[in-house]
Design a protein around this motif. Structure first.
Motif, short mmCIF file in Angstrom:
data_model
loop_
_atom_site.label_atom_id
_atom_site.label_comp_id
_atom_site.label_asym_id
_atom_site.label_seq_id
_atom_site.Cartn_x
_atom_site.Cartn_y
_atom_site.Cartn_z
N LEU A 121 -43.16 32.84 -26.18
CA LEU A 121 -43.12 32.47 -27.60
C LEU A 121 -43.07 33.70 -28.49
O LEU A 121 -42.42 33.69 -29.54
CB LEU A 121 -44.34 31.61 -27.96
N GLY A 122 -43.75 34.77 -28.09
CA GLY A 122 -43.71 36.01 -28.86
C GLY A 122 -42.30 36.58 -28.92
O GLY A 122 -41.84 37.05 -29.95
N VAL A 123 -41.59 36.52 -27.80
CA VAL A 123 -40.20 37.01 -27.75
C VAL A 123 -39.31 36.15 -28.65
O VAL A 123 -38.50 36.67 -29.43
CB VAL A 123 -39.68 37.02 -26.30
N VAL A 124 -39.48 34.84 -28.55
CA VAL A 124 -38.68 33.92 -29.39
C VAL A 124 -39.00 34.16 -30.86
O VAL A 124 -38.09 34.20 -31.72
CB VAL A 124 -38.94 32.45 -28.99
N PHE A 125 -40.31 34.33 -31.16
CA PHE A 125 -40.70 34.58 -32.55
C PHE A 125 -40.05 35.87 -33.07
O PHE A 125 -39.57 35.92 -34.20
CB PHE A 125 -42.22 34.66 -32.67
N GLU A 126 -40.04 36.91 -32.27
CA GLU A 126 -39.44 38.20 -32.69
C GLU A 126 -37.94 38.03 -32.92
O GLU A 126 -37.39 38.57 -33.89
CB GLU A 126 -39.72 39.27 -31.63
N ASP A 127 -37.27 37.28 -32.05
CA ASP A 127 -35.83 37.01 -32.25
C ASP A 127 -35.59 36.25 -33.56
O ASP A 127 -34.66 36.56 -34.31
CB ASP A 127 -35.25 36.21 -31.07
N CYS A 128 -36.43 35.25 -33.80
CA CYS A 128 -36.29 34.47 -35.04
C CYS A 128 -36.55 35.34 -36.27
O CYS A 128 -35.84 35.25 -37.27
CB CYS A 128 -37.25 33.28 -35.04
N ARG A 129 -37.58 36.20 -36.18
CA ARG A 129 -37.90 37.08 -37.31
C ARG A 129 -36.72 38.00 -37.62
O ARG A 129 -36.33 38.17 -38.77
CB ARG A 129 -39.14 37.90 -37.00
N ALA A 130 -36.10 38.55 -36.59
CA ALA A 130 -34.94 39.44 -36.79
C ALA A 130 -33.76 38.67 -37.38
O ALA A 130 -33.08 39.16 -38.29
CB ALA A 130 -34.55 40.09 -35.46
N ALA A 131 -33.54 37.46 -36.86
CA ALA A 131 -32.41 36.65 -37.37
C ALA A 131 -32.65 36.27 -38.83
O ALA A 131 -31.73 36.33 -39.65
CB ALA A 131 -32.23 35.41 -36.51
N TYR A 132 -33.89 35.87 -39.17
CA TYR A 132 -34.17 35.50 -40.55
C TYR A 132 -34.11 36.70 -41.47
O TYR A 132 -33.72 36.60 -42.63
CB TYR A 132 -35.54 34.81 -40.66
N GLY A 133 -34.49 37.87 -40.97
CA GLY A 133 -34.37 39.09 -41.78
C GLY A 133 -32.90 39.38 -42.11
O GLY A 133 -32.56 39.73 -43.24
N GLY A 134 -32.03 39.24 -41.11
CA GLY A 134 -30.59 39.43 -41.34
C GLY A 134 -30.04 38.40 -42.31
O GLY A 134 -29.21 38.70 -43.18
N MET A 135 -30.52 37.16 -42.16
CA MET A 135 -30.06 36.09 -43.06
C MET A 135 -30.52 36.36 -44.49
O MET A 135 -29.77 36.15 -45.45
CB MET A 135 -30.59 34.74 -42.58
N ALA A 136 -31.75 36.85 -44.64
CA ALA A 136 -32.27 37.16 -45.98
C ALA A 136 -31.45 38.27 -46.62
O ALA A 136 -31.15 38.22 -47.83
CB ALA A 136 -33.74 37.55 -45.89
N ALA A 137 -31.07 39.28 -45.83
CA ALA A 137 -30.25 40.37 -46.38
C ALA A 137 -28.88 39.84 -46.82
O ALA A 137 -28.37 40.22 -47.89
CB ALA A 137 -30.08 41.47 -45.33
N LYS A 138 -28.29 38.98 -46.01
CA LYS A 138 -26.99 38.39 -46.40
C LYS A 138 -27.13 37.54 -47.65
O LYS A 138 -26.27 37.57 -48.54
CB LYS A 138 -26.43 37.55 -45.24
N ALA A 139 -28.20 36.77 -47.74
CA ALA A 139 -28.42 35.93 -48.92
C ALA A 139 -28.62 36.78 -50.17
O ALA A 139 -28.09 36.47 -51.25
CB ALA A 139 -29.63 35.02 -48.71
N ALA A 140 -29.35 37.88 -50.04
CA ALA A 140 -29.55 38.77 -51.19
C ALA A 140 -28.22 39.39 -51.61
O ALA A 140 -27.93 39.51 -52.81
CB ALA A 140 -30.57 39.85 -50.84
N GLY A 141 -27.40 39.79 -50.63
CA GLY A 141 -26.07 40.34 -50.95
C GLY A 141 -25.20 39.31 -51.64
O GLY A 141 -24.48 39.61 -52.59
N HIS A 142 -25.25 38.07 -51.15
CA HIS A 142 -24.48 37.00 -51.77
C HIS A 142 -24.94 36.77 -53.20
O HIS A 142 -24.12 36.62 -54.11
CB HIS A 142 -24.61 35.71 -50.95
#
Length: 165
Positions: A121-142
């Protein structure tokens, strides 16, 4: 009175009448020529106005066609996004059921299995955190792009907008 005087007088009257008619005909011809010139100018002006109207209608039609195309494309994108959202909800519901099932099984699982599950679960959580961080950066750019486009969009002065109505 002599007959020559009557003849001269008759000739003078006849000459006056003929001169009068000649002048009238000449004046009528000049008036007709002026009317023809005015009509020709009106026709040229009318032709130019019709050509300008046709250009305006053509530009308006092109603008309407482009606008309708953009609306249709937006509707297609919206339908695609709705379909993707429905699919995401289906997957999310499945994951929620799996998570609830895993929580029930963990209650009776040995400590080594619980530790392995927590690590996974820690590995999955870290993957999700990284994906959401990338999504947040894209949303801010948009959002920044939208703000830039909104600020740079040309606006019509109120006087021009009133004239177009």
């Amino acid at each position: 009175m002599s007959p020559a005087l009557f003849t001269h007088l008759a000739a003078a009257v006849l000459a006056s009448v003929l001169a009068w008619q000649f002048q009238g005909a000449r004046l009528g011809a000049e008036l007709a020529e002026a009317k023809l010139e005015a009509t020709t100018q009106q026709l040229a002006t009318s032709t130019a106005q019709r050509a300008a109207d046709a250009r305006v209608r053509s530009a308006e039609q092109a603008m309407n066609t482009k606008y309708q195309g953009a609306l249709n494309a937006a509707r297609d994108r919206e339908a695609l996004l709705r379909r993707d959202l429905d699919q995401l909800r289906t997957v999310s519901d499945g994951l929620r059921e799996q998570s609830a099932d895993a929580a029930r099984r963990l209650a009776s699982a040995p400590p080594a299995a619980v530790l392995e599950y927590a690590t996974a679960l820690g590995v999955v959580f870290e993957d999700c955190r990284a994906a959401y961080g990338g999504m947040a950066a894209k949303a801010a750019g948009h959002a920044a792009d939208v703000q830039t486009l909104g600020a740079a969009w040309p606006l019509m002065p109120p006087s021009d907008a009133a004239r177009m109505d």
